[in-house]
Write a protein that holds these residues in place. Structure first.
Motif, PDB file in Angstrom:
ATOM      1  N   ASN A 130       0.811  -1.236   0.000  1.00  0.00           N
ATOM      2  CA  ASN A 130       0.000   0.000   0.000  1.00  0.00           C
ATOM      3  C   ASN A 130       0.837   1.276   0.000  1.00  0.00           C
ATOM      4  O   ASN A 130       0.754   2.085   0.917  1.00  0.00           O
ATOM      5  CB  ASN A 130      -0.970   0.033   1.191  1.00  0.00           C
ATOM      6  N   GLU A 131       1.630   1.441  -1.039  1.00  0.00           N
ATOM      7  CA  GLU A 131       2.350   2.713  -1.177  1.00  0.00           C
ATOM      8  C   GLU A 131       1.397   3.807  -1.629  1.00  0.00           C
ATOM      9  O   GLU A 131       1.519   4.954  -1.228  1.00  0.00           O
ATOM     10  CB  GLU A 131       3.499   2.577  -2.189  1.00  0.00           C
ATOM     11  N   GLU A 132       0.451   3.453  -2.516  1.00  0.00           N
ATOM     12  CA  GLU A 132      -0.298   4.515  -3.199  1.00  0.00           C
ATOM     13  C   GLU A 132      -1.251   5.276  -2.283  1.00  0.00           C
ATOM     14  O   GLU A 132      -1.511   6.447  -2.498  1.00  0.00           O
ATOM     15  CB  GLU A 132      -1.069   3.942  -4.402  1.00  0.00           C
ATOM     16  N   GLY A 133      -1.814   4.598  -1.301  1.00  0.00           N
ATOM     17  CA  GLY A 133      -2.753   5.311  -0.426  1.00  0.00           C
ATOM     18  C   GLY A 133      -4.073   5.623  -1.099  1.00  0.00           C
ATOM     19  O   GLY A 133      -4.865   6.417  -0.598  1.00  0.00           O
ATOM     20  N   ARG A 217       0.884  16.918   3.053  1.00  0.00           N
ATOM     21  CA  ARG A 217      -0.169  16.858   4.093  1.00  0.00           C
ATOM     22  C   ARG A 217      -1.487  16.482   3.439  1.00  0.00           C
ATOM     23  O   ARG A 217      -1.826  17.028   2.385  1.00  0.00           O
ATOM     24  CB  ARG A 217      -0.306  18.211   4.793  1.00  0.00           C
ATOM     25  N   TRP A 218      -2.181  15.553   4.066  1.00  0.00           N
ATOM     26  CA  TRP A 218      -3.500  15.134   3.559  1.00  0.00           C
ATOM     27  C   TRP A 218      -4.575  15.468   4.585  1.00  0.00           C
ATOM     28  O   TRP A 218      -4.376  15.263   5.799  1.00  0.00           O
ATOM     29  CB  TRP A 218      -3.518  13.613   3.306  1.00  0.00           C
ATOM     30  N   TYR A 219      -5.720  15.946   4.093  1.00  0.00           N
ATOM     31  CA  TYR A 219      -6.873  16.284   4.942  1.00  0.00           C
ATOM     32  C   TYR A 219      -8.116  15.613   4.371  1.00  0.00           C
ATOM     33  O   TYR A 219      -8.228  15.435   3.146  1.00  0.00           O
ATOM     34  CB  TYR A 219      -7.115  17.801   4.949  1.00  0.00           C
ATOM     35  N   LEU A 290      -1.831  18.796   0.052  1.00  0.00           N
ATOM     36  CA  LEU A 290      -0.981  19.992  -0.045  1.00  0.00           C
ATOM     37  C   LEU A 290       0.484  19.557  -0.021  1.00  0.00           C
ATOM     38  O   LEU A 290       0.856  18.698   0.782  1.00  0.00           O
ATOM     39  CB  LEU A 290      -1.224  20.943   1.135  1.00  0.00           C
ATOM     40  N   ARG A 291       1.301  20.150  -0.888  1.00  0.00           N
ATOM     41  CA  ARG A 291       2.734  19.781  -0.943  1.00  0.00           C
ATOM     42  C   ARG A 291       3.616  21.007  -1.119  1.00  0.00           C
ATOM     43  O   ARG A 291       3.247  21.940  -1.843  1.00  0.00           O
ATOM     44  CB  ARG A 291       2.998  18.816  -2.110  1.00  0.00           C
ATOM     45  N   HIS A 292       4.778  20.957  -0.487  1.00  0.00           N
ATOM     46  CA  HIS A 292       5.800  22.010  -0.673  1.00  0.00           C
ATOM     47  C   HIS A 292       7.107  21.512  -0.069  1.00  0.00           C
ATOM     48  O   HIS A 292       7.085  20.790   0.928  1.00  0.00           O
ATOM     49  CB  HIS A 292       5.371  23.319   0.005  1.00  0.00           C
ATOM     50  N   GLY A 358       8.770  15.238  -6.186  1.00  0.00           N
ATOM     51  CA  GLY A 358       7.464  15.848  -5.925  1.00  0.00           C
ATOM     52  C   GLY A 358       6.508  14.862  -5.292  1.00  0.00           C
ATOM     53  O   GLY A 358       5.557  15.246  -4.613  1.00  0.00           O
ATOM     54  N   ALA A 359       6.748  13.578  -5.536  1.00  0.00           N
ATOM     55  CA  ALA A 359       5.848  12.538  -5.025  1.00  0.00           C
ATOM     56  C   ALA A 359       6.387  11.984  -3.721  1.00  0.00           C
ATOM     57  O   ALA A 359       7.568  12.107  -3.408  1.00  0.00           O
ATOM     58  CB  ALA A 359       5.718  11.417  -6.049  1.00  0.00           C
ATOM     59  N   GLY A 360       5.505  11.346  -2.970  1.00  0.00           N
ATOM     60  CA  GLY A 360       5.941  10.586  -1.809  1.00  0.00           C
ATOM     61  C   GLY A 360       6.416   9.211  -2.257  1.00  0.00           C
ATOM     62  O   GLY A 360       5.953   8.699  -3.277  1.00  0.00           O
ATOM     63  N   HIS A 361       7.355   8.649  -1.525  1.00  0.00           N
ATOM     64  CA  HIS A 361       7.884   7.320  -1.871  1.00  0.00           C
ATOM     65  C   HIS A 361       8.200   6.566  -0.588  1.00  0.00           C
ATOM     66  O   HIS A 361       8.460   7.180   0.451  1.00  0.00           O
ATOM     67  CB  HIS A 361       9.161   7.447  -2.707  1.00  0.00           C
ATOM     68  N   SER A 384       2.204  10.701 -15.151  1.00  0.00           N
ATOM     69  CA  SER A 384       2.131   9.567 -14.233  1.00  0.00           C
ATOM     70  C   SER A 384       0.809   9.633 -13.479  1.00  0.00           C
ATOM     71  O   SER A 384       0.088  10.624 -13.572  1.00  0.00           O
ATOM     72  CB  SER A 384       3.315   9.612 -13.270  1.00  0.00           C
ATOM     73  N   HIS A 385       0.491   8.575 -12.712  1.00  0.00           N
ATOM     74  CA  HIS A 385      -0.859   8.430 -12.143  1.00  0.00           C
ATOM     75  C   HIS A 385      -1.859   8.592 -13.286  1.00  0.00           C
ATOM     76  O   HIS A 385      -2.853   9.316 -13.190  1.00  0.00           O
ATOM     77  CB  HIS A 385      -1.104   9.418 -11.000  1.00  0.00           C
ATOM     78  N   ASN A 386      -1.584   7.883 -14.359  1.00  0.00           N
ATOM     79  CA  ASN A 386      -2.357   7.995 -15.602  1.00  0.00           C
ATOM     80  C   ASN A 386      -2.053   6.724 -16.387  1.00  0.00           C
ATOM     81  O   ASN A 386      -0.894   6.269 -16.413  1.00  0.00           O
ATOM     82  CB  ASN A 386      -1.868   9.246 -16.359  1.00  0.00           C
TER      83      ASN A 386
END
Ligand code: GLV
Ligand code: MN
Ligand code: MN
Length: 413
Positions: A130-133, A217-219, A290-292, A358-361, A384-386
Protein backbone atom coordinates in the motif's frame (compact mmCIF):
# COMPACT_ATOMS: atom_id res chain seq x y z
CA UNK A 1 35.13 -7.07 -9.95
CA UNK A 2 34.87 -3.31 -9.35
CA UNK A 3 31.85 -1.08 -9.59
CA UNK A 4 33.63 0.85 -12.33
CA UNK A 5 34.01 -2.24 -14.52
CA UNK A 6 31.81 -2.84 -17.53
CA UNK A 7 28.96 -3.91 -15.31
CA UNK A 8 25.46 -3.80 -16.83
CA UNK A 9 22.07 -5.36 -16.17
CA UNK A 10 20.19 -7.27 -18.85
CA UNK A 11 17.91 -4.47 -20.11
CA UNK A 12 15.88 -6.76 -22.35
CA UNK A 13 15.11 -9.14 -19.50
CA UNK A 14 14.08 -6.21 -17.31
CA UNK A 15 11.75 -4.90 -20.02
CA UNK A 16 10.20 -8.34 -20.58
CA UNK A 17 9.50 -8.62 -16.85
CA UNK A 18 7.97 -5.13 -16.75
CA UNK A 19 5.69 -6.01 -19.65
CA UNK A 20 4.72 -9.34 -18.09
CA UNK A 21 3.87 -7.68 -14.77
CA UNK A 22 1.84 -5.03 -16.64
CA UNK A 23 -0.50 -7.79 -17.85
CA UNK A 24 -1.83 -8.10 -14.29
CA UNK A 25 -4.67 -5.64 -13.76
CA UNK A 26 -4.23 -4.30 -17.30
CA UNK A 27 -6.76 -1.62 -18.25
CA UNK A 28 -8.30 -0.97 -21.66
CA UNK A 29 -6.32 2.24 -22.07
CA UNK A 30 -2.98 0.48 -21.60
CA UNK A 31 -2.45 1.16 -17.91
CA UNK A 32 -2.87 -0.85 -14.73
CA UNK A 33 -5.39 -1.08 -11.93
CA UNK A 34 -3.87 -3.03 -9.05
CA UNK A 35 -5.30 -1.42 -5.96
CA UNK A 36 -3.55 -2.45 -2.75
CA UNK A 37 -4.63 -5.90 -1.47
CA UNK A 38 -7.04 -6.48 -4.37
CA UNK A 39 -6.98 -9.74 -6.35
CA UNK A 40 -4.68 -8.23 -9.01
CA UNK A 41 -2.30 -7.11 -6.23
CA UNK A 42 -2.24 -10.72 -4.98
CA UNK A 43 -1.49 -11.97 -8.49
CA UNK A 44 1.34 -9.44 -8.89
CA UNK A 45 2.79 -10.47 -5.52
CA UNK A 46 2.60 -14.16 -6.45
CA UNK A 47 4.46 -13.50 -9.71
CA UNK A 48 7.13 -11.44 -7.97
CA UNK A 49 7.61 -14.11 -5.30
CA UNK A 50 7.93 -16.85 -7.93
CA UNK A 51 10.53 -14.82 -9.85
CA UNK A 52 12.49 -14.00 -6.68
CA UNK A 53 12.49 -17.69 -5.66
CA UNK A 54 13.71 -18.66 -9.13
CA UNK A 55 16.53 -16.15 -8.62
CA UNK A 56 17.51 -18.04 -5.47
CA UNK A 57 16.10 -15.59 -2.94
CA UNK A 58 14.60 -16.47 0.42
CA UNK A 59 11.18 -14.90 0.94
CA UNK A 60 9.85 -13.46 4.17
CA UNK A 61 6.61 -11.56 4.64
CA UNK A 62 6.01 -9.20 7.52
CA UNK A 63 2.82 -8.49 9.45
CA UNK A 64 2.03 -5.58 7.09
CA UNK A 65 2.30 -7.89 4.08
CA UNK A 66 5.53 -6.34 2.80
CA UNK A 67 7.64 -8.94 0.99
CA UNK A 68 11.41 -9.25 1.44
CA UNK A 69 13.41 -11.34 -1.03
CA UNK A 70 16.90 -11.96 0.34
CA UNK A 71 20.08 -13.02 -1.42
CA UNK A 72 22.69 -14.18 1.06
CA UNK A 73 25.96 -12.27 1.38
CA UNK A 74 29.39 -13.79 1.88
CA UNK A 75 29.04 -12.49 5.46
CA UNK A 76 25.38 -13.06 6.09
CA UNK A 77 25.57 -11.66 9.61
CA UNK A 78 26.00 -8.11 8.24
CA UNK A 79 23.05 -5.75 7.82
CA UNK A 80 21.64 -6.01 4.29
CA UNK A 81 21.61 -3.47 1.51
CA UNK A 82 17.95 -3.13 0.59
CA UNK A 83 16.34 -1.95 -2.65
CA UNK A 84 12.73 -1.86 -3.76
CA UNK A 85 9.45 -0.03 -4.13
CA UNK A 86 5.79 -1.09 -4.57
CA UNK A 87 3.53 -3.10 -6.91
CA UNK A 88 0.17 -1.48 -6.07
CA UNK A 89 -1.18 1.17 -8.43
CA UNK A 90 -3.69 3.96 -8.65
CA UNK A 91 -7.15 3.02 -10.03
CA UNK A 92 -6.12 4.45 -13.40
CA UNK A 93 -2.41 3.88 -12.87
CA UNK A 94 0.51 3.33 -15.19
CA UNK A 95 2.76 0.33 -15.79
CA UNK A 96 5.90 1.71 -14.16
CA UNK A 97 5.10 3.69 -10.98
CA UNK A 98 6.55 1.46 -8.25
CA UNK A 99 6.94 -1.60 -10.46
CA UNK A 100 10.14 -0.24 -11.99
CA UNK A 101 11.77 -0.08 -8.54
CA UNK A 102 10.81 -3.64 -7.61
CA UNK A 103 11.76 -5.21 -10.93
CA UNK A 104 15.00 -3.19 -11.24
CA UNK A 105 15.97 -4.66 -7.87
CA UNK A 106 15.11 -8.16 -9.13
CA UNK A 107 17.16 -7.50 -12.27
CA UNK A 108 20.14 -6.52 -10.10
CA UNK A 109 19.95 -9.90 -8.39
CA UNK A 110 19.48 -11.79 -11.64
CA UNK A 111 22.54 -9.99 -13.05
CA UNK A 112 24.65 -10.85 -10.01
CA UNK A 113 23.53 -14.46 -10.41
CA UNK A 114 24.61 -14.44 -14.07
CA UNK A 115 28.01 -13.13 -13.02
CA UNK A 116 28.24 -15.51 -10.09
CA UNK A 117 29.06 -12.44 -7.97
CA UNK A 118 28.54 -12.64 -4.23
CA UNK A 119 28.45 -9.35 -2.33
CA UNK A 120 29.78 -9.27 1.20
CA UNK A 121 26.53 -7.98 2.64
CA UNK A 122 23.23 -9.70 1.98
CA UNK A 123 20.92 -7.98 -0.50
CA UNK A 124 17.18 -7.66 -0.04
CA UNK A 125 14.41 -6.62 -2.39
CA UNK A 126 11.55 -4.95 -0.51
CA UNK A 127 8.03 -4.85 -1.94
CA UNK A 128 6.13 -2.44 0.33
CA UNK A 129 2.37 -2.85 0.88
CA UNK A 130 0.00 0.00 0.00
CA UNK A 131 2.35 2.71 -1.18
CA UNK A 132 -0.30 4.51 -3.20
CA UNK A 133 -2.75 5.31 -0.43
CA UNK A 134 -5.53 5.29 -2.99
CA UNK A 135 -7.60 2.45 -1.58
CA UNK A 136 -6.30 2.73 2.00
CA UNK A 137 -5.14 6.14 3.26
CA UNK A 138 -2.50 7.11 4.12
CA UNK A 139 0.10 6.46 1.44
CA UNK A 140 3.36 4.59 2.19
CA UNK A 141 1.52 2.77 4.94
CA UNK A 142 3.69 -0.33 5.36
CA UNK A 143 7.01 1.48 4.97
CA UNK A 144 5.63 3.94 7.54
CA UNK A 145 4.95 1.10 9.98
CA UNK A 146 8.40 -0.34 9.20
CA UNK A 147 9.97 3.03 10.06
CA UNK A 148 7.98 3.41 13.29
CA UNK A 149 5.84 6.30 12.01
CA UNK A 150 2.63 4.29 12.46
CA UNK A 151 1.79 1.44 14.82
CA UNK A 152 0.95 -2.01 13.46
CA UNK A 153 -2.57 -1.65 14.89
CA UNK A 154 -2.99 1.60 12.98
CA UNK A 155 -1.75 -0.08 9.79
CA UNK A 156 -4.10 -3.04 10.12
CA UNK A 157 -7.10 -0.90 10.98
CA UNK A 158 -6.98 1.36 7.92
CA UNK A 159 -10.16 0.76 5.95
CA UNK A 160 -11.23 1.42 2.37
CA UNK A 161 -14.38 3.40 1.54
CA UNK A 162 -16.38 0.15 1.78
CA UNK A 163 -15.13 -0.51 5.31
CA UNK A 164 -12.75 -3.41 4.51
CA UNK A 165 -9.61 -3.21 6.62
CA UNK A 166 -5.97 -3.70 5.68
CA UNK A 167 -5.67 -6.54 8.23
CA UNK A 168 -8.69 -8.42 6.87
CA UNK A 169 -7.68 -7.91 3.25
CA UNK A 170 -4.09 -9.06 3.94
CA UNK A 171 -5.54 -12.23 5.40
CA UNK A 172 -7.98 -12.67 2.51
CA UNK A 173 -5.25 -12.51 -0.14
CA UNK A 174 -2.88 -14.71 1.90
CA UNK A 175 -0.22 -12.09 2.59
CA UNK A 176 -0.57 -11.53 6.33
CA UNK A 177 2.97 -12.58 7.20
CA UNK A 178 4.42 -13.36 10.58
CA UNK A 179 7.69 -11.39 10.52
CA UNK A 180 7.83 -8.40 12.87
CA UNK A 181 7.58 -5.10 10.99
CA UNK A 182 10.87 -3.17 11.06
CA UNK A 183 13.16 -3.03 14.04
CA UNK A 184 16.18 -4.40 12.23
CA UNK A 185 19.38 -2.93 10.85
CA UNK A 186 19.52 -1.93 7.20
CA UNK A 187 22.87 -0.76 5.90
CA UNK A 188 21.42 1.28 3.01
CA UNK A 189 18.19 1.53 1.01
CA UNK A 190 17.85 2.49 -2.68
CA UNK A 191 14.62 3.03 -4.63
CA UNK A 192 14.50 3.39 -8.40
CA UNK A 193 11.39 5.25 -9.57
CA UNK A 194 10.13 7.12 -12.59
CA UNK A 195 10.33 10.88 -12.05
CA UNK A 196 6.56 11.36 -12.53
CA UNK A 197 7.32 14.88 -13.77
CA UNK A 198 8.77 16.50 -16.91
CA UNK A 199 12.23 17.75 -15.84
CA UNK A 200 14.56 14.89 -16.83
CA UNK A 201 13.00 14.35 -20.24
CA UNK A 202 12.96 18.08 -21.02
CA UNK A 203 16.62 18.42 -20.04
CA UNK A 204 17.54 15.19 -21.82
CA UNK A 205 18.96 13.66 -18.64
CA UNK A 206 18.64 9.92 -18.06
CA UNK A 207 19.16 9.87 -14.30
CA UNK A 208 17.79 12.01 -11.49
CA UNK A 209 19.97 11.97 -8.36
CA UNK A 210 17.24 12.53 -5.79
CA UNK A 211 18.49 14.70 -2.95
CA UNK A 212 15.19 15.58 -1.24
CA UNK A 213 11.45 14.95 -1.28
CA UNK A 214 8.89 17.62 -0.63
CA UNK A 215 6.57 17.57 2.39
CA UNK A 216 3.00 16.32 2.05
CA UNK A 217 -0.17 16.86 4.09
CA UNK A 218 -3.50 15.13 3.56
CA UNK A 219 -6.87 16.28 4.94
CA UNK A 220 -10.36 14.79 4.85
CA UNK A 221 -13.28 17.22 4.89
CA UNK A 222 -16.94 16.44 5.40
CA UNK A 223 -19.48 19.17 4.71
CA UNK A 224 -22.92 18.59 6.14
CA UNK A 225 -25.91 20.50 4.80
CA UNK A 226 -29.52 19.45 4.31
CA UNK A 227 -30.86 17.15 1.61
CA UNK A 228 -34.03 18.45 0.05
CA UNK A 229 -36.05 18.41 -3.13
CA UNK A 230 -34.41 20.13 -6.11
CA UNK A 231 -37.76 21.55 -7.28
CA UNK A 232 -39.80 22.98 -4.41
CA UNK A 233 -36.84 24.22 -2.27
CA UNK A 234 -36.23 27.92 -3.01
CA UNK A 235 -32.63 28.93 -3.72
CA UNK A 236 -32.37 31.13 -0.63
CA UNK A 237 -33.42 28.27 1.71
CA UNK A 238 -30.80 25.76 0.66
CA UNK A 239 -27.88 24.33 2.61
CA UNK A 240 -26.20 22.72 -0.37
CA UNK A 241 -23.04 20.82 0.64
CA UNK A 242 -21.82 20.54 -2.95
CA UNK A 243 -21.89 24.30 -3.43
CA UNK A 244 -19.64 24.60 -0.38
CA UNK A 245 -17.38 21.85 -1.70
CA UNK A 246 -17.09 23.56 -5.10
CA UNK A 247 -15.97 26.77 -3.39
CA UNK A 248 -13.39 24.86 -1.37
CA UNK A 249 -12.01 23.27 -4.55
CA UNK A 250 -11.58 26.75 -6.00
CA UNK A 251 -9.82 28.08 -2.88
CA UNK A 252 -7.49 25.07 -2.65
CA UNK A 253 -6.42 25.66 -6.24
CA UNK A 254 -5.81 29.35 -5.48
CA UNK A 255 -3.67 28.45 -2.45
CA UNK A 256 -1.48 26.29 -4.69
CA UNK A 257 -1.15 29.11 -7.22
CA UNK A 258 -0.44 31.70 -4.50
CA UNK A 259 2.66 29.73 -3.44
CA UNK A 260 3.98 29.12 -6.95
CA UNK A 261 6.19 27.76 -8.34
CA UNK A 262 6.88 25.03 -5.78
CA UNK A 263 3.49 24.52 -4.09
CA UNK A 264 0.92 21.91 -5.12
CA UNK A 265 -2.67 21.83 -3.85
CA UNK A 266 -5.21 19.28 -5.04
CA UNK A 267 -8.72 18.07 -4.31
CA UNK A 268 -8.52 14.55 -5.72
CA UNK A 269 -11.55 12.78 -4.37
CA UNK A 270 -15.15 13.74 -3.71
CA UNK A 271 -18.22 11.78 -2.68
CA UNK A 272 -21.60 13.44 -2.99
CA UNK A 273 -24.58 12.17 -0.96
CA UNK A 274 -27.07 11.04 -1.94
CA UNK A 275 -25.82 11.69 -5.51
CA UNK A 276 -29.24 11.92 -7.04
CA UNK A 277 -30.00 14.43 -9.75
CA UNK A 278 -33.09 15.89 -8.11
CA UNK A 279 -31.85 16.00 -4.52
CA UNK A 280 -29.89 18.96 -3.17
CA UNK A 281 -26.65 17.35 -1.89
CA UNK A 282 -26.83 17.04 1.88
CA UNK A 283 -23.32 15.78 2.47
CA UNK A 284 -20.00 15.88 0.63
CA UNK A 285 -16.74 14.16 1.51
CA UNK A 286 -13.57 15.49 -0.12
CA UNK A 287 -9.82 15.01 0.20
CA UNK A 288 -7.12 17.68 0.05
CA UNK A 289 -3.43 17.12 -0.76
CA UNK A 290 -0.98 19.99 -0.04
CA UNK A 291 2.73 19.78 -0.94
CA UNK A 292 5.80 22.01 -0.67
CA UNK A 293 9.54 21.46 -0.06
CA UNK A 294 9.45 23.92 2.90
CA UNK A 295 7.53 22.95 6.03
CA UNK A 296 7.02 26.62 6.97
CA UNK A 297 5.24 27.28 3.66
CA UNK A 298 3.12 24.15 4.27
CA UNK A 299 2.12 25.64 7.64
CA UNK A 300 1.00 28.82 5.88
CA UNK A 301 -0.89 26.86 3.20
CA UNK A 302 -2.64 24.80 5.86
CA UNK A 303 -3.64 27.90 7.85
CA UNK A 304 -5.08 29.53 4.71
CA UNK A 305 -6.92 26.37 3.74
CA UNK A 306 -8.47 25.97 7.20
CA UNK A 307 -9.49 29.66 7.46
CA UNK A 308 -11.00 29.78 3.95
CA UNK A 309 -12.92 26.53 4.31
CA UNK A 310 -14.37 27.64 7.69
CA UNK A 311 -15.54 30.90 6.08
CA UNK A 312 -17.06 29.04 3.13
CA UNK A 313 -18.92 26.59 5.35
CA UNK A 314 -20.27 29.36 7.60
CA UNK A 315 -21.46 31.43 4.63
CA UNK A 316 -23.26 28.42 3.10
CA UNK A 317 -24.84 27.29 6.38
CA UNK A 318 -22.86 24.05 6.43
CA UNK A 319 -21.23 22.12 9.25
CA UNK A 320 -17.61 21.34 8.47
CA UNK A 321 -15.39 18.61 9.86
CA UNK A 322 -11.75 18.66 8.83
CA UNK A 323 -9.20 16.05 9.85
CA UNK A 324 -5.50 16.03 9.01
CA UNK A 325 -4.97 12.33 8.35
CA UNK A 326 -1.39 12.26 7.10
CA UNK A 327 1.63 14.52 7.11
CA UNK A 328 5.29 14.16 6.57
CA UNK A 329 7.95 16.81 6.62
CA UNK A 330 10.28 17.36 3.66
CA UNK A 331 12.93 14.63 3.48
CA UNK A 332 16.68 15.03 2.93
CA UNK A 333 18.24 11.80 1.68
CA UNK A 334 21.57 10.43 2.95
CA UNK A 335 24.67 12.16 1.52
CA UNK A 336 26.61 8.88 1.30
CA UNK A 337 23.85 7.10 -0.62
CA UNK A 338 23.34 10.15 -2.86
CA UNK A 339 27.06 10.06 -3.61
CA UNK A 340 26.86 6.36 -4.51
CA UNK A 341 24.11 7.19 -7.03
CA UNK A 342 26.07 10.13 -8.42
CA UNK A 343 29.23 8.04 -8.86
CA UNK A 344 27.30 5.18 -10.46
CA UNK A 345 25.70 7.51 -13.01
CA UNK A 346 29.06 9.16 -13.76
CA UNK A 347 30.80 5.79 -14.11
CA UNK A 348 28.23 4.78 -16.70
CA UNK A 349 28.61 8.09 -18.56
CA UNK A 350 24.89 8.85 -18.11
CA UNK A 351 23.54 12.40 -18.20
CA UNK A 352 22.36 13.12 -14.67
CA UNK A 353 21.14 15.99 -12.51
CA UNK A 354 20.08 16.48 -8.91
CA UNK A 355 16.34 16.58 -8.40
CA UNK A 356 13.74 16.97 -5.63
CA UNK A 357 10.94 14.41 -5.57
CA UNK A 358 7.46 15.85 -5.93
CA UNK A 359 5.85 12.54 -5.03
CA UNK A 360 5.94 10.59 -1.81
CA UNK A 361 7.88 7.32 -1.87
CA UNK A 362 8.60 4.43 0.48
CA UNK A 363 12.20 5.70 0.63
CA UNK A 364 10.88 8.81 2.41
CA UNK A 365 9.93 6.72 5.44
CA UNK A 366 12.79 4.22 5.16
CA UNK A 367 15.22 7.18 5.25
CA UNK A 368 14.26 7.54 8.95
CA UNK A 369 15.67 4.13 9.84
CA UNK A 370 18.37 3.57 7.20
CA UNK A 371 20.63 5.70 5.02
CA UNK A 372 18.57 6.01 1.82
CA UNK A 373 18.54 7.56 -1.64
CA UNK A 374 16.51 7.39 -4.81
CA UNK A 375 17.30 7.07 -8.50
CA UNK A 376 14.86 8.74 -10.90
CA UNK A 377 14.43 7.91 -14.56
CA UNK A 378 12.47 10.04 -17.04
CA UNK A 379 8.89 9.37 -18.08
CA UNK A 380 7.37 10.51 -21.33
CA UNK A 381 5.70 13.91 -21.10
CA UNK A 382 6.08 13.78 -17.32
CA UNK A 383 2.80 11.85 -17.20
CA UNK A 384 2.13 9.57 -14.23
CA UNK A 385 -0.86 8.43 -12.14
CA UNK A 386 -2.36 7.99 -15.60
CA UNK A 387 -2.85 4.93 -17.79
CA UNK A 388 -0.77 6.65 -20.48
CA UNK A 389 2.34 6.66 -18.24
CA UNK A 390 5.24 5.50 -20.44
CA UNK A 391 9.01 5.17 -20.47
CA UNK A 392 11.73 4.00 -22.86
CA UNK A 393 13.37 0.60 -22.29
CA UNK A 394 16.80 2.23 -22.27
CA UNK A 395 15.75 4.52 -19.40
CA UNK A 396 14.63 1.51 -17.36
CA UNK A 397 17.93 -0.24 -18.05
CA UNK A 398 19.91 2.89 -17.11
CA UNK A 399 18.09 3.18 -13.77
CA UNK A 400 18.78 -0.49 -13.00
CA UNK A 401 22.44 -0.11 -14.06
CA UNK A 402 22.85 2.78 -11.61
CA UNK A 403 21.09 0.75 -8.92
CA UNK A 404 23.40 -2.20 -9.53
CA UNK A 405 26.54 -0.11 -9.09
CA UNK A 406 25.24 1.88 -6.10
CA UNK A 407 24.21 -1.35 -4.38
CA UNK A 408 27.55 -3.04 -5.03
CA UNK A 409 29.39 0.05 -3.76
CA UNK A 410 27.47 -0.25 -0.48
CA UNK A 411 27.35 -4.05 -0.21
CA UNK A 412 31.08 -4.67 -0.67
CA UNK A 413 32.90 -7.34 -2.60
C1 GLV B 1 2.33 8.82 -3.80
O1 GLV B 1 2.24 8.35 -4.94
C2 GLV B 1 2.11 10.22 -3.55
O2 GLV B 1 3.04 11.03 -3.78
O3 GLV B 1 0.97 10.59 -3.21
MN1 MN C 1 5.27 5.11 -6.68
MN1 MN D 1 2.07 6.49 -7.32
Amino acid sequence: MTASGNLRVNGERLWRSLMRMAMIGATEKGGNCRLALSDPDREARDLFVSWAREAGCTITIDKMGSIFARRAGSDDTLAPVMMGSHLDTQPTGGRFDGVLGVLSALEVIRTLNDLDYRSERPLEIAMWTNEEGSRFAPAMLASGVFAGEFSLEFGHSRADRDGRSVGAELERIGYLGDEPVGGRDIHAFFEVHIEQGPILEEEEKTIGIVTDAQGVRWYEVTLQGVESHAGPTPMDRRRDALVGAARIVERVNEIGLAHAPLACATVGMMEVHPNSRNVIPGRVFLTIDLRHPDDGVLDAMEAEFRARSDEIAAAAGLDLECEKIFAYAPVAFDPGCIEAVREAAAGLGLGAREIVSGAGHDACYISRVAPSAMIFTPCIGGISHNEAEDIKPEWAAAGADVLLRAVIAKAGA
